[in-house]
Design a protein around this motif. Structure first.
Motif, short mmCIF file in Angstrom:
data_model
loop_
_atom_site.label_atom_id
_atom_site.label_comp_id
_atom_site.label_asym_id
_atom_site.label_seq_id
_atom_site.Cartn_x
_atom_site.Cartn_y
_atom_site.Cartn_z
N VAL A 80 12.56 3.42 2.67
CA VAL A 80 12.60 1.98 2.46
C VAL A 80 13.05 1.66 1.04
CG1 VAL A 80 11.18 -0.11 2.28
CG2 VAL A 80 10.96 1.39 4.27
N ALA A 81 12.53 2.38 0.05
CA ALA A 81 12.91 2.15 -1.34
C ALA A 81 14.41 2.37 -1.55
CB ALA A 81 12.11 3.06 -2.27
N ASN A 82 14.99 3.35 -0.85
CA ASN A 82 16.42 3.61 -0.98
C ASN A 82 17.28 2.59 -0.26
OD1 ASN A 82 16.00 5.96 -2.47
ND2 ASN A 82 15.99 7.27 -0.67
N LEU A 83 16.69 1.85 0.68
CA LEU A 83 17.45 0.91 1.49
C LEU A 83 17.34 -0.55 1.02
CD1 LEU A 83 16.55 2.17 5.08
CD2 LEU A 83 18.66 2.57 3.82
N GLU A 84 16.37 -0.85 0.20
CA GLU A 84 16.05 -2.24 -0.12
C GLU A 84 17.25 -3.10 -0.50
OE1 GLU A 84 11.47 -2.73 -1.32
OE2 GLU A 84 12.73 -1.80 -2.85
N ASP A 85 18.14 -2.60 -1.31
CA ASP A 85 19.28 -3.42 -1.72
C ASP A 85 20.51 -3.22 -0.82
OD1 ASP A 85 19.76 -0.84 -2.58
OD2 ASP A 85 20.62 -1.42 -4.51
N GLN A 86 20.34 -2.48 0.25
CA GLN A 86 21.46 -2.24 1.16
C GLN A 86 21.27 -2.86 2.53
OE1 GLN A 86 22.98 1.81 1.07
NE2 GLN A 86 21.75 2.18 -0.75
N VAL A 87 20.14 -3.53 2.74
CA VAL A 87 19.86 -4.16 4.02
C VAL A 87 19.52 -5.64 3.83
CG1 VAL A 87 19.11 -2.04 5.17
CG2 VAL A 87 17.43 -3.43 3.97
N ARG A 132 7.75 0.37 10.48
CA ARG A 132 7.30 0.31 11.87
C ARG A 132 8.00 1.38 12.71
NH1 ARG A 132 8.54 -5.98 12.93
NH2 ARG A 132 9.99 -4.98 14.35
N VAL A 133 9.14 1.84 12.22
CA VAL A 133 9.94 2.84 12.93
C VAL A 133 9.45 4.23 12.55
CG1 VAL A 133 12.26 3.75 13.29
CG2 VAL A 133 11.94 1.29 12.94
N SER A 134 9.13 5.03 13.55
CA SER A 134 8.68 6.40 13.31
C SER A 134 9.75 7.17 12.54
CB SER A 134 8.41 7.09 14.65
OG SER A 134 8.01 8.42 14.44
N GLY A 135 9.33 7.82 11.47
CA GLY A 135 10.27 8.61 10.67
C GLY A 135 10.83 7.88 9.46
N ILE A 136 10.53 6.59 9.35
CA ILE A 136 10.96 5.83 8.18
C ILE A 136 9.73 5.50 7.36
CG2 ILE A 136 12.04 3.72 7.31
CD1 ILE A 136 13.81 3.68 9.76
N GLY A 137 9.69 6.06 6.15
CA GLY A 137 8.55 5.86 5.27
C GLY A 137 8.93 5.07 4.03
N ALA A 138 8.00 5.01 3.12
CA ALA A 138 8.18 4.23 1.89
C ALA A 138 9.37 4.71 1.06
CB ALA A 138 6.91 4.27 1.05
N GLY A 139 9.61 6.01 1.02
CA GLY A 139 10.75 6.54 0.26
C GLY A 139 12.08 6.08 0.81
#
Length: 93
Positions: free
Chosen positions: A84-91, A75-82
């Motif tokens: 998100v994939a890098n953040l999944e286990d860190q958030v 939903r945040v401009s500039g944050i895409g699927a890539g």
């Protein structure tokens, strides 16, 4: 003979230090960051999230409510699927 002893001790010390290295890595693991409560400084520690994106995350959650999943971060401009994939286990949420 002194050289052989010194080399043997150096090798043993190196092996000991390498054996302990994984313990240091475990001690440095961080708990996931809750994107619904974290401030901009903490959010900026996430990979791919600098000060501008951290501010945008806070702005988005204040305007449209909390995030329920990592995918919601798109939903945040500039944050895409890539990202998100890098953040999944860190958030967390």
């Amino acid at each position: 003979m002194k050289g052989v002893t010194r080399n043997a001790l150096a090798g043993a010390l190196l092996a000991l230090l390498l054996g302990l290295a994984p313990l240091g890595a475990v001690a440095q693991e961080m708990a996931p960051i809750n994107v619904n409560t974290a401030d901009a400084e903490l959010l900026s520690e996430l990979p791919g999230i600098g000060p501008a994106k951290a501010a945008a995350i806070i702005e988005e959650r204040e305007a449209n409510g909390p995030f329920e999943s990592a995918e919601d971060l798109t939903r945040v401009s500039g944050i895409g699927a890539g990202t998100v994939a890098n953040l999944e286990d860190q958030v967390s949420f």
